[in-house]
Design a protein around this motif. Structure first.
Motif, PDB file in Angstrom:
ATOM      1  N   GLY A 136      -3.349 -63.845 -26.000  1.00 32.68           N
ATOM      2  CA  GLY A 136      -2.788 -62.528 -26.301  1.00 32.68           C
ATOM      3  C   GLY A 136      -3.753 -61.406 -25.995  1.00 32.68           C
ATOM      4  N   LYS A 137      -5.029 -61.637 -26.275  1.00 33.15           N
ATOM      5  CA  LYS A 137      -6.053 -60.635 -25.956  1.00 33.15           C
ATOM      6  C   LYS A 137      -6.149 -60.417 -24.455  1.00 33.15           C
ATOM      7  CE  LYS A 137      -9.515 -60.523 -29.561  1.00 33.15           C
ATOM      8  NZ  LYS A 137     -10.829 -60.970 -30.002  1.00 33.15           N
ATOM      9  N   VAL A 138      -6.149 -61.531 -23.710  1.00 29.56           N
ATOM     10  CA  VAL A 138      -6.292 -61.451 -22.260  1.00 29.56           C
ATOM     11  C   VAL A 138      -5.136 -60.681 -21.632  1.00 29.56           C
ATOM     12  CG1 VAL A 138      -6.298 -62.817 -20.126  1.00 29.56           C
ATOM     13  CG2 VAL A 138      -7.723 -63.511 -22.057  1.00 29.56           C
ATOM     14  N   VAL A 139      -3.926 -60.962 -22.085  1.00 31.03           N
ATOM     15  CA  VAL A 139      -2.760 -60.303 -21.488  1.00 31.03           C
ATOM     16  C   VAL A 139      -2.422 -58.983 -22.171  1.00 31.03           C
ATOM     17  CG1 VAL A 139      -1.779 -62.458 -20.638  1.00 31.03           C
ATOM     18  CG2 VAL A 139      -1.060 -61.589 -22.859  1.00 31.03           C
ATOM     19  N   GLY A 140      -3.149 -58.644 -23.224  1.00 30.21           N
ATOM     20  CA  GLY A 140      -2.931 -57.369 -23.909  1.00 30.21           C
ATOM     21  C   GLY A 140      -1.715 -57.347 -24.813  1.00 30.21           C
ATOM     22  N   SER A 141      -1.370 -58.496 -25.378  1.00 32.96           N
ATOM     23  CA  SER A 141      -0.199 -58.588 -26.249  1.00 32.96           C
ATOM     24  C   SER A 141      -0.631 -58.689 -27.713  1.00 32.96           C
ATOM     25  CB  SER A 141       0.647 -59.815 -25.875  1.00 32.96           C
ATOM     26  OG  SER A 141       1.681 -60.008 -26.822  1.00 32.96           O
ATOM     27  N   ASN A 142      -0.430 -57.601 -28.435  1.00 35.47           N
ATOM     28  CA  ASN A 142      -0.759 -57.607 -29.861  1.00 35.47           C
ATOM     29  C   ASN A 142       0.118 -58.603 -30.619  1.00 35.47           C
ATOM     30  OD1 ASN A 142      -2.758 -55.667 -29.632  1.00 35.47           O
ATOM     31  ND2 ASN A 142      -1.335 -53.966 -29.948  1.00 35.47           N
ATOM     32  N   GLU A 143       1.353 -58.763 -30.165  1.00 35.70           N
ATOM     33  CA  GLU A 143       2.276 -59.694 -30.817  1.00 35.70           C
ATOM     34  C   GLU A 143       1.754 -61.131 -30.719  1.00 35.70           C
ATOM     35  OE1 GLU A 143       6.912 -61.237 -30.562  1.00 35.70           O
ATOM     36  OE2 GLU A 143       6.261 -59.579 -29.288  1.00 35.70           O
ATOM     37  N   GLN A 144       1.295 -61.533 -29.541  1.00 35.45           N
ATOM     38  CA  GLN A 144       0.761 -62.882 -29.366  1.00 35.45           C
ATOM     39  C   GLN A 144      -0.538 -63.078 -30.150  1.00 35.45           C
ATOM     40  OE1 GLN A 144       2.198 -65.597 -28.011  1.00 35.45           O
ATOM     41  NE2 GLN A 144       3.971 -64.242 -27.815  1.00 35.45           N
ATOM     42  N   GLN A 145      -1.347 -62.047 -30.216  1.00 32.38           N
ATOM     43  CA  GLN A 145      -2.575 -62.128 -31.008  1.00 32.38           C
ATOM     44  C   GLN A 145      -2.238 -62.351 -32.476  1.00 32.38           C
ATOM     45  OE1 GLN A 145      -5.652 -59.138 -30.289  1.00 32.38           O
ATOM     46  NE2 GLN A 145      -4.662 -58.661 -28.337  1.00 32.38           N
ATOM     47  N   ALA A 146      -1.242 -61.616 -32.966  1.00 33.19           N
ATOM     48  CA  ALA A 146      -0.839 -61.749 -34.372  1.00 33.19           C
ATOM     49  C   ALA A 146      -0.247 -63.130 -34.644  1.00 33.19           C
ATOM     50  CB  ALA A 146       0.161 -60.661 -34.736  1.00 33.19           C
ATOM     51  N   LYS A 147       0.580 -63.610 -33.721  1.00 31.21           N
ATOM     52  CA  LYS A 147       1.157 -64.950 -33.887  1.00 31.21           C
ATOM     53  C   LYS A 147       0.065 -66.014 -33.890  1.00 31.21           C
ATOM     54  CE  LYS A 147       5.767 -64.170 -31.940  1.00 31.21           C
ATOM     55  NZ  LYS A 147       6.686 -64.526 -30.831  1.00 31.21           N
ATOM     56  N   GLY A 148      -0.926 -65.843 -33.031  1.00 33.57           N
ATOM     57  CA  GLY A 148      -2.031 -66.792 -32.987  1.00 33.57           C
ATOM     58  C   GLY A 148      -2.837 -66.788 -34.271  1.00 33.57           C
ATOM     59  N   LEU A 149      -3.076 -65.610 -34.804  1.00 28.52           N
ATOM     60  CA  LEU A 149      -3.809 -65.492 -36.066  1.00 28.52           C
ATOM     61  C   LEU A 149      -3.026 -66.134 -37.203  1.00 28.52           C
ATOM     62  CD1 LEU A 149      -6.330 -64.437 -37.433  1.00 28.52           C
ATOM     63  CD2 LEU A 149      -5.181 -62.252 -37.733  1.00 28.52           C
ATOM     64  N   LYS A 150      -1.717 -65.909 -37.213  1.00 30.31           N
ATOM     65  CA  LYS A 150      -0.853 -66.506 -38.245  1.00 30.31           C
ATOM     66  C   LYS A 150      -0.911 -68.027 -38.159  1.00 30.31           C
ATOM     67  CE  LYS A 150       3.943 -66.723 -39.748  1.00 30.31           C
ATOM     68  NZ  LYS A 150       4.911 -67.582 -39.102  1.00 30.31           N
ATOM     69  N   LYS A 151      -0.854 -68.546 -36.937  1.00 29.27           N
ATOM     70  CA  LYS A 151      -0.891 -69.992 -36.738  1.00 29.27           C
ATOM     71  C   LYS A 151      -2.231 -70.564 -37.206  1.00 29.27           C
ATOM     72  CE  LYS A 151       1.333 -71.598 -33.187  1.00 29.27           C
ATOM     73  NZ  LYS A 151       1.712 -71.992 -31.811  1.00 29.27           N
ATOM     74  N   GLN A 152      -3.315 -69.827 -36.980  1.00 27.73           N
ATOM     75  CA  GLN A 152      -4.638 -70.278 -37.443  1.00 27.73           C
ATOM     76  C   GLN A 152      -4.668 -70.385 -38.960  1.00 27.73           C
ATOM     77  OE1 GLN A 152      -8.181 -68.354 -35.720  1.00 27.73           O
ATOM     78  NE2 GLN A 152      -6.773 -67.458 -34.227  1.00 27.73           N
ATOM     79  N   VAL A 153      -4.131 -69.377 -39.629  1.00 26.79           N
ATOM     80  CA  VAL A 153      -4.121 -69.373 -41.096  1.00 26.79           C
ATOM     81  C   VAL A 153      -3.270 -70.525 -41.622  1.00 26.79           C
ATOM     82  CG1 VAL A 153      -3.386 -68.062 -43.125  1.00 26.79           C
ATOM     83  CG2 VAL A 153      -4.611 -66.908 -41.283  1.00 26.79           C
ATOM     84  N   GLU A 154      -2.110 -70.745 -40.998  1.00 27.10           N
ATOM     85  CA  GLU A 154      -1.259 -71.859 -41.409  1.00 27.10           C
ATOM     86  C   GLU A 154      -1.985 -73.194 -41.219  1.00 27.10           C
ATOM     87  OE1 GLU A 154       2.182 -71.402 -38.950  1.00 27.10           O
ATOM     88  OE2 GLU A 154       3.044 -69.827 -40.214  1.00 27.10           O
ATOM     89  N   GLY A 155      -2.676 -73.331 -40.108  1.00 26.15           N
ATOM     90  CA  GLY A 155      -3.411 -74.560 -39.841  1.00 26.15           C
ATOM     91  C   GLY A 155      -4.534 -74.790 -40.833  1.00 26.15           C
ATOM     92  N   GLN A 156      -5.252 -73.733 -41.167  1.00 26.84           N
ATOM     93  CA  GLN A 156      -6.337 -73.859 -42.135  1.00 26.84           C
ATOM     94  C   GLN A 156      -5.796 -74.240 -43.509  1.00 26.84           C
ATOM     95  OE1 GLN A 156      -8.161 -70.024 -41.684  1.00 26.84           O
ATOM     96  NE2 GLN A 156      -9.273 -70.615 -39.831  1.00 26.84           N
ATOM     97  N   ALA A 157      -4.644 -73.673 -43.868  1.00 28.19           N
ATOM     98  CA  ALA A 157      -4.030 -74.002 -45.161  1.00 28.19           C
ATOM     99  C   ALA A 157      -3.586 -75.467 -45.184  1.00 28.19           C
ATOM    100  CB  ALA A 157      -2.853 -73.082 -45.433  1.00 28.19           C
TER     101      ALA A 157
END
Length: 60
Positions: A22-43
């Protein structure tokens, strides 16, 4: 290791990749989805860690 630990670790790693993409392509939405997925995975990994502690404690 149990399935929650494995799935959580994999989900967190996938989230990191999605966030970086998401950072590479400039998509804030993909960055947010990736962050959400990281938090879910850590939980999920934390749940697996707790299950392992309980399982080990009951064996003693």
């Amino acid at each position: 290791m149990n399935k929650d630990q494995v799935k959580g670790t994999l989900k967190s790693a996938a989230g990191k990749v999605q966030q970086a993409t998401g950072k590479v392509v400039g998509s804030n939405e993909q960055q947010a989805k990736g962050l959400k997925k990281q938090v879910e995975g850590q939980a999920q990994k934390a749940v697996g860690d707790i299950k392992e502690v309980v399982k080990d404690a009951t064996r003693k």
